[in-house]
Design a protein around this motif. Structure first.
Motif, PDB file in Angstrom:
ATOM      1  N   ALA A   1      74.288  36.724  18.337  1.00 14.16           N
ATOM      2  CA  ALA A   1      74.205  36.156  16.996  1.00 14.16           C
ATOM      3  C   ALA A   1      75.109  36.885  15.998  1.00 14.16           C
ATOM      4  O   ALA A   1      75.583  36.285  15.037  1.00 14.16           O
ATOM      5  N   GLU A   2      75.354  38.150  16.258  1.00 18.19           N
ATOM      6  CA  GLU A   2      76.112  38.917  15.260  1.00 18.19           C
ATOM      7  C   GLU A   2      77.503  38.351  14.990  1.00 18.19           C
ATOM      8  O   GLU A   2      78.059  38.557  13.916  1.00 18.19           O
ATOM      9  N   PHE A   3      78.053  37.631  15.979  1.00 10.93           N
ATOM     10  CA  PHE A   3      79.382  37.056  15.769  1.00 10.93           C
ATOM     11  C   PHE A   3      79.327  35.669  15.128  1.00 10.93           C
ATOM     12  O   PHE A   3      80.325  35.139  14.688  1.00 10.93           O
ATOM     13  N   ALA A   4      78.147  35.077  15.139  1.00 13.03           N
ATOM     14  CA  ALA A   4      78.043  33.682  14.694  1.00 13.03           C
ATOM     15  C   ALA A   4      78.018  33.601  13.175  1.00 13.03           C
ATOM     16  O   ALA A   4      77.671  34.557  12.487  1.00 13.03           O
ATOM     17  N   ASP A   5      78.400  32.440  12.654  1.00 18.55           N
ATOM     18  CA  ASP A   5      78.349  32.223  11.214  1.00 18.55           C
ATOM     19  C   ASP A   5      76.918  31.951  10.769  1.00 18.55           C
ATOM     20  O   ASP A   5      76.560  32.192   9.627  1.00 18.55           O
ATOM     21  N   TYR A   6      76.154  31.385  11.667  1.00 17.00           N
ATOM     22  CA  TYR A   6      74.772  31.031  11.341  1.00 17.00           C
ATOM     23  C   TYR A   6      73.880  31.483  12.479  1.00 17.00           C
ATOM     24  O   TYR A   6      74.234  31.324  13.639  1.00 17.00           O
ATOM     25  N   HIS A   7      72.751  32.020  12.134  1.00 18.55           N
ATOM     26  CA  HIS A   7      71.821  32.449  13.173  1.00 18.55           C
ATOM     27  C   HIS A   7      70.430  31.863  12.874  1.00 18.55           C
ATOM     28  O   HIS A   7      69.874  32.094  11.810  1.00 18.55           O
ATOM     29  N   TYR A   8      69.938  31.055  13.802  1.00 19.08           N
ATOM     30  CA  TYR A   8      68.588  30.518  13.668  1.00 19.08           C
ATOM     31  C   TYR A   8      67.712  31.135  14.734  1.00 19.08           C
ATOM     32  O   TYR A   8      68.160  31.398  15.850  1.00 19.08           O
ATOM     33  N   GLN A   9      66.473  31.338  14.356  1.00 24.88           N
ATOM     34  CA  GLN A   9      65.545  31.987  15.276  1.00 24.88           C
ATOM     35  C   GLN A   9      64.314  31.088  15.404  1.00 24.88           C
ATOM     36  O   GLN A   9      63.797  30.592  14.398  1.00 24.88           O
ATOM     37  N   VAL A  10      63.892  30.877  16.637  1.00 20.46           N
ATOM     38  CA  VAL A  10      62.653  30.131  16.811  1.00 20.46           C
ATOM     39  C   VAL A  10      61.505  31.009  16.353  1.00 20.46           C
ATOM     40  O   VAL A  10      61.443  32.185  16.721  1.00 20.46           O
ATOM     41  N   ALA A  11      60.627  30.472  15.523  1.00 18.94           N
ATOM     42  CA  ALA A  11      59.573  31.287  14.932  1.00 18.94           C
ATOM     43  C   ALA A  11      58.688  31.923  15.999  1.00 18.94           C
ATOM     44  O   ALA A  11      58.311  33.087  15.898  1.00 18.94           O
ATOM     45  N   GLY A  12      58.375  31.188  17.027  1.00 16.29           N
ATOM     46  CA  GLY A  12      57.589  31.744  18.137  1.00 16.29           C
ATOM     47  C   GLY A  12      56.238  32.252  17.672  1.00 16.29           C
ATOM     48  O   GLY A  12      55.503  31.561  16.982  1.00 16.29           O
ATOM     49  N   LEU A  13      55.936  33.515  18.029  1.00 18.51           N
ATOM     50  CA  LEU A  13      54.626  34.070  17.688  1.00 18.51           C
ATOM     51  C   LEU A  13      54.715  35.004  16.485  1.00 18.51           C
ATOM     52  O   LEU A  13      53.760  35.678  16.159  1.00 18.51           O
ATOM     53  N   ASN A  14      55.867  35.031  15.798  1.00 23.87           N
ATOM     54  CA  ASN A  14      56.079  36.105  14.829  1.00 23.87           C
ATOM     55  C   ASN A  14      55.245  36.005  13.560  1.00 23.87           C
ATOM     56  O   ASN A  14      55.183  36.931  12.797  1.00 23.87           O
ATOM     57  N   GLN A  15      54.617  34.855  13.319  1.00 26.68           N
ATOM     58  CA  GLN A  15      53.771  34.794  12.136  1.00 26.68           C
ATOM     59  C   GLN A  15      52.295  34.670  12.511  1.00 26.68           C
ATOM     60  O   GLN A  15      51.465  34.292  11.713  1.00 26.68           O
ATOM     61  N   VAL A  16      52.046  34.933  13.809  1.00 21.55           N
ATOM     62  CA  VAL A  16      50.688  34.736  14.289  1.00 21.55           C
ATOM     63  C   VAL A  16      49.886  36.016  14.133  1.00 21.55           C
ATOM     64  O   VAL A  16      50.402  37.114  14.327  1.00 21.55           O
ATOM     65  N   ASP A  17      48.628  35.857  13.778  1.00 18.44           N
ATOM     66  CA  ASP A  17      47.720  37.001  13.720  1.00 18.44           C
ATOM     67  C   ASP A  17      47.357  37.368  15.152  1.00 18.44           C
ATOM     68  O   ASP A  17      46.556  36.710  15.810  1.00 18.44           O
ATOM     69  N   MET A  18      48.035  38.417  15.660  1.00 20.27           N
ATOM     70  CA  MET A  18      47.904  38.766  17.075  1.00 20.27           C
ATOM     71  C   MET A  18      46.462  39.100  17.457  1.00 20.27           C
ATOM     72  O   MET A  18      46.019  38.793  18.550  1.00 20.27           O
ATOM     73  N   LYS A  19      45.748  39.706  16.525  1.00 21.75           N
ATOM     74  CA  LYS A  19      44.360  40.081  16.797  1.00 21.75           C
ATOM     75  C   LYS A  19      43.525  38.844  17.110  1.00 21.75           C
ATOM     76  O   LYS A  19      42.819  38.767  18.109  1.00 21.75           O
ATOM     77  N   GLN A  20      43.715  37.866  16.225  1.00 23.78           N
ATOM     78  CA  GLN A  20      42.943  36.632  16.380  1.00 23.78           C
ATOM     79  C   GLN A  20      43.279  35.958  17.708  1.00 23.78           C
ATOM     80  O   GLN A  20      42.415  35.490  18.433  1.00 23.78           O
ATOM     81  N   LEU A  21      44.579  35.944  18.019  1.00 22.33           N
ATOM     82  CA  LEU A  21      45.035  35.311  19.256  1.00 22.33           C
ATOM     83  C   LEU A  21      44.422  36.017  20.466  1.00 22.33           C
ATOM     84  O   LEU A  21      43.902  35.375  21.379  1.00 22.33           O
ATOM     85  N   GLU A  22      44.487  37.336  20.426  1.00 21.80           N
ATOM     86  CA  GLU A  22      43.940  38.118  21.535  1.00 21.80           C
ATOM     87  C   GLU A  22      42.461  37.811  21.752  1.00 21.80           C
ATOM     88  O   GLU A  22      42.022  37.602  22.870  1.00 21.80           O
ATOM     89  N   GLU A  23      41.741  37.735  20.630  1.00 26.68           N
ATOM     90  CA  GLU A  23      40.309  37.476  20.725  1.00 26.68           C
ATOM     91  C   GLU A  23      40.046  36.105  21.332  1.00 26.68           C
ATOM     92  O   GLU A  23      39.173  35.945  22.186  1.00 26.68           O
ATOM     93  N   GLU A  24      40.835  35.147  20.896  1.00 27.57           N
ATOM     94  CA  GLU A  24      40.614  33.788  21.402  1.00 27.57           C
ATOM     95  C   GLU A  24      40.866  33.714  22.900  1.00 27.57           C
ATOM     96  O   GLU A  24      40.093  33.131  23.651  1.00 27.57           O
ATOM     97  N   ILE A  25      41.946  34.382  23.326  1.00 26.51           N
ATOM     98  CA  ILE A  25      42.243  34.382  24.765  1.00 26.51           C
ATOM     99  C   ILE A  25      41.141  35.079  25.531  1.00 26.51           C
ATOM    100  O   ILE A  25      40.692  34.611  26.573  1.00 26.51           O
ATOM    101  N   HIS A  26      40.683  36.171  24.954  1.00 30.17           N
ATOM    102  CA  HIS A  26      39.652  36.960  25.609  1.00 30.17           C
ATOM    103  C   HIS A  26      38.374  36.137  25.806  1.00 30.17           C
ATOM    104  O   HIS A  26      37.815  36.065  26.883  1.00 30.17           O
ATOM    105  N   SER A  27      37.974  35.451  24.741  1.00 29.21           N
ATOM    106  CA  SER A  27      36.719  34.703  24.833  1.00 29.21           C
ATOM    107  C   SER A  27      36.881  33.462  25.719  1.00 29.21           C
ATOM    108  O   SER A  27      35.907  32.922  26.219  1.00 29.21           O
TER     109      SER A  27
END
Lengths: 484, 347
Positions: free
Chosen positions: A407-433
């Motif tokens: 990306a460093e060479f590109a004029d534009y860089h887009y990133q898929v949001a993925g899990l980066n705004q997710v409350d990991m704690k909550q997610l972990e708990e849900e998977i666990h239960s």
């Protein structure tokens, strides 16, 4: 027109939309089948087509009865272009004359429809009058669907038929074999005369029709255009499309959607995250983790650009789209195993084709995980080089890649949001239960497939490792991964 | 004026098909007779054929075949390439979008009396559609010139009544002609024995069945049991030997090959009734059919058809003509149906 292969149309999800259209006649079917991006030289026609489509879409509900009536007429329009061609050279048969009459009758209905109070007149669509031609095929002016050479065409035809009829009436009553045979022989003579006269009349009609043939052929095109437009409007309404604005060199698509992917997601109760994307000539890179939606984002952009350039509405809330001279897509799936090349070899061939094509003019080049199958060191080098090479050309290059440091060479860089705004704690708990097994489903539910633009350098998100942990990968192994 | 042979028989039937046991059975002669009787009685007609009957000269035998002669006002449907063989003044009414090897099927109205040459569609569904189209145009009766083939004897989908034409050209042995014709006429007269509840069950089974599900055991009350997908007839019967299902619905055709293992086995089939869609689905030799009966198996159909009459043609295209009085009388004794000599009373 820029040619796309069926394979490309399918992979983009363009074919999904085309298959969803239900053209009423052969003329419309052909336009749907051959739908493709216009070239830059056809900008004016494209502009006009989009204007017509806007008019149609905006007033569709209000003029619903007008368009429904039109579709009923279009459904009756059968292929006559073969007969038109033949008519220019030889005498047409009764069947061909029938088919022409049928077409002209429908055409007359169409013209009457355009005279209705609620008619929508579309600029550039001019139905040409062919009443004179219809009169040739309907000398009685009864406007009934059937066709034969009626007695009105010629006095000698009427006479010979009268003779014949007389014999036939006598024949019905006659039981004596000898007499019957004689009557049948006499009838045969009249039949021969009738056929001779009929052929002469067919010749005369064909001759008189000739000056009309070109005009009728143009009307066939108009029929196709109308059918195509109606289907495009219905498609736009069905998936809530908007009219794109054509630009010189600016690409901006807000909250795009991709109907085919949307459909697939909705089948498993998932939702499509709208995607916004903008760039000017240069190179843009879309990055994201393995489970992320790089490919989805890429296809969504490509589909909507191609829709705009093909004279369709696009699925976005705002759309500013430039016209390209060439459109190239490079993806592993396009190369077929049958041609004997390895998947990598095939990709490189496609890459070379794309490089060649962009030399011909303003190009849209789309790369889906170029060199994905190669070892990461070499793969990264290849992709970085491609970005550096293309950003200097007059193109819009969009690359989806999971390689870091591209990306460093590109004029534009887009990133898929993925899990980066997710409350990991909550997610972990849900998977666990949920006790393990449904972990993947839960993660994909939280996964945000939307993209955001990255400004400056940003740490590549470690979603892959997050996912390993969330799925409960062997702790000892996990520890080693984190140490790496 | 000679007496009408078929007019009264056809009363109450809107779609009538002609089936031939063989070539030169006199089918066209019968058809012309039919058309004349209907024409004289001012009963309007629509006519087409199942596929193409053949050439005006029989290629196999070199005998000249009669042509179909229709009245003014008759509707007919034939393939576009045969239009030039029709000498009626014909008004083209519609192109049907159905195709045969001889081009698109075109529907016309005769504006004069005259000869026509027919090649209609060969798919039952298309024939049924065409037949219905004729009736929608306001004609009283729809006639279908059937093919000479056991398989397309005629299904209820296409016609509600049938005329069976047989003749000396079928076989040189008169006994064989009579036996085989009587057998076919029995198949054509098979009755529907299943009542409303059972029929409803079959209809719903056919709508929802998987491709491999072809056997359905049931009773008059609609109780049922679907055999394992793809299961052989004999295995399915053996499995349900102790169950009280008097009827067995068989999807598709019933063939000798399917029944052979059953006939050689000791599976009890007493008072079982096999149900097929209609008699065109029975591709059974007479021998197999008789053995089935002896095993206690009844055969019935979902769709009955009415066999109106049998016509006999003592004249053989191959030279071995039958004595016409003997042929007529023996055929009459073999069936309980009206039997006519094609040449007698038909000019």
């Amino acid at each position: 027109m820029i040619i796309l292969t069926l394979e490309q149309k399918q992979s983009l999800g363009f074919q999904y939309l085309l298959d969803d259209m239900q053209p009423n006649c052969i003329y419309g079917q052909e336009l749907v089948k051959n739908a493709a991006p216009a070239s830059r030289g056809e900008q004016q026609e494209l502009q006009e087509e989009l204007k017509r489509l806007s008019l149609l879409v905006e007033g569709y509900e209000k003029h619903r009865s007008f368009w429904d009536s039109m579709e009923l007429i279009l459904m009756q329009m059968k292929e006559v272009r073969g007969s038109l061609k033949r008519g220019a050279e030889v005498v047409l048969t009764d069947l061909e004359l029938f088919e022409l009459k049928h077409f002209l009758l429908q055409w007359e209905k169409l013209q009457q429809l355009f005279r209705r109070e609620d008619a929508v007149l579309l600029p550039g669509i001019a139905p040409e009058d062919t009443v004179g031609a219809l009169d040739l095929l309907d000398p009685q002016g009864r406007r009934l669907p059937g066709f034969y050479l009626v007695d009105e065409y010629a006095e000698d035809l009427r006479q010979v038929r009268e003779q014949k009829r007389h014999l036939e009436v006598v024949l019905r009553q006659e039981h004596e074999e000898k007499k019957k045979e004689r009557l049948l022989r006499q009838r045969q003579e009249e039949v021969a005369k009738e056929e001779e006269i009929s052929q002469r009349i067919r010749g005369e009609i064909t001759e008189e029709l000739r000056p009309w043939l070109n005009r009728i052929a143009q009307n066939c095109d108009v029929v196709g255009k109308l059918d195509f437009l109606i289907q495009k409007a219905k498609l736009a309404l069905r998936y809530k499309g908007i009219c794109p604005t054509l630009t010189q060199e600016e690409l901006k698509l807000e909250n795009m959607r991709h109907p085919a992917i949307e459909k697939r997601l909705s089948e498993s109760q998932k939702f499509f995250t709208p995607i916004s994307f903008q760039m000017e000539p240069g190179a843009a890179v879309i990055t994201g983790a393995n489970m992320g939606g790089k490919s989805v984002a890429l296809r969504t952009v490509a589909l909507n650009v191609i829709l705009a350039q093909s004279g369709f509405f696009v699925y976005a809330t705002e759309a500013r789209v430039p016209l390209f001279d060439t459109i190239c897509m490079v993806a592993e799936e396009y190369q077929s195993m049958q041609n004997g090349l390895s998947s990598f070899g095939g990709e490189i061939m496609q890459l070379q084709n794309a490089i060649n094509a962009q030399k011909e003019g303003f190009g849209l080049l789309v790369f889906d995980e170029l060199a994905r199958g190669t070892n990461p060191d070499e793969g990264t080098s290849i992709v970085r080089a491609v970005v550096r090479y293309l950003k200097e050309r007059h193109v819009m290059a969009i690359l989806a890649t999971h390689y870091d440091n591209v990306a460093e060479f590109a004029d534009y860089h887009y990133q898929v949001a993925g899990l980066n705004q997710v409350d990991m704690k909550q997610l972990e708990e849900e998977i666990h239960s949920a006790k393990g097994t449904k972990g993947i489903d839960i993660i994909s539910k939280y996964m945000n497939y939307g993209i955001y633009q990255v400004h400056g350098k940003e740490e590549c998100p470690r979603d892959a490792i997050h996912i390993c942990g969330l799925l409960g990968l062997e702790p000892e192994l996990m520890e080693l991964i984190l140490k790496e | 004026m000679k007496n009408d042979l078929f007019l009264n028989l056809m009363e109450g039937h809107t779609a009538v098909s002609l089936a031939g046991m063989c070539k030169n059975a006199g089918k066209t002669t019968v058809l012309n007779r039919l058309l004349k009787e209907l024409g004289d009685a001012n009963i309007s007609v629509g006519i087409t054929s199942i596929g193409r009957d053949g050439e005006s000269v029989d290629v196999a035998t070199g005998t000249k075949k009669p042509r179909i002669y229709i009245r003014e006002g008759t509707l007919f449907a034939t393939s576009s390439e045969l239009l030039r063989n029709c000498d009626v003044t014909g008004e083209i009414l519609e192109t049907t979008g159905m195709y045969t090897p001889l081009g698109q099927v075109v529907a016309l109205r005769a504006k004069s009396d005259g000869y026509i040459d027919l090649a209609g569609p060969s798919m039952n569904q298309q024939l049924a559609k065409l037949s219905q189209w004729f009736l929608n145009q306001g004609v009283h009766k729809s006639l279908i010139d059937g093919a000479i083939s056991r398989k397309s004897l005629c299904t209820r989908q296409v016609a509600d009544a049938v005329l069976l034409c047989t003749g000396a050209s079928y076989h040189r042995n008169i006994q064989r002609v009579i036996e085989d014709t009587a057998y076919i006429s029995r198949l054509l007269q098979l009755k529907r024995t299943l009542k409303e509840a059972g029929i409803r069950k079959i209809t719903s089974f056919r709508k929802s069945r998987k491709p491999d599900e072809k056997l359905l055991f049931l009773d008059q009350d609609g109780n049922f049991n679907v055999a394992e997908p793809g299961q052989k007839l004999i295995d399915a019967l053996r499995e349900t030997e102790n169950q009280e299902y008097p009827f067995l619905w068989l999807e598709g055709a019933l063939t000798d090959a399917m029944l052979k293992p059953l006939l050689f086995s000791n599976v009890s089939c007493k008072n079982k009734s096999f149900v097929v869609e209609d008699s065109s689905k029975l591709l059974l030799s007479q021998d197999t059919y008789e053995k089935l009966r002896r095993k206690g198996i009844q055969i019935s159909v979902l769709e009955e058809i009415t066999l109106l009459a049998i016509t006999v043609n003592p004249f053989s295209a191959y030279g071995n003509h039958f004595e016409k009085q003997e042929f007529l009388e023996r055929m009459q004794q073999a069936v309980s149906l009206p039997v006519f000599d094609v040449l007698e009373g038909m000019e």
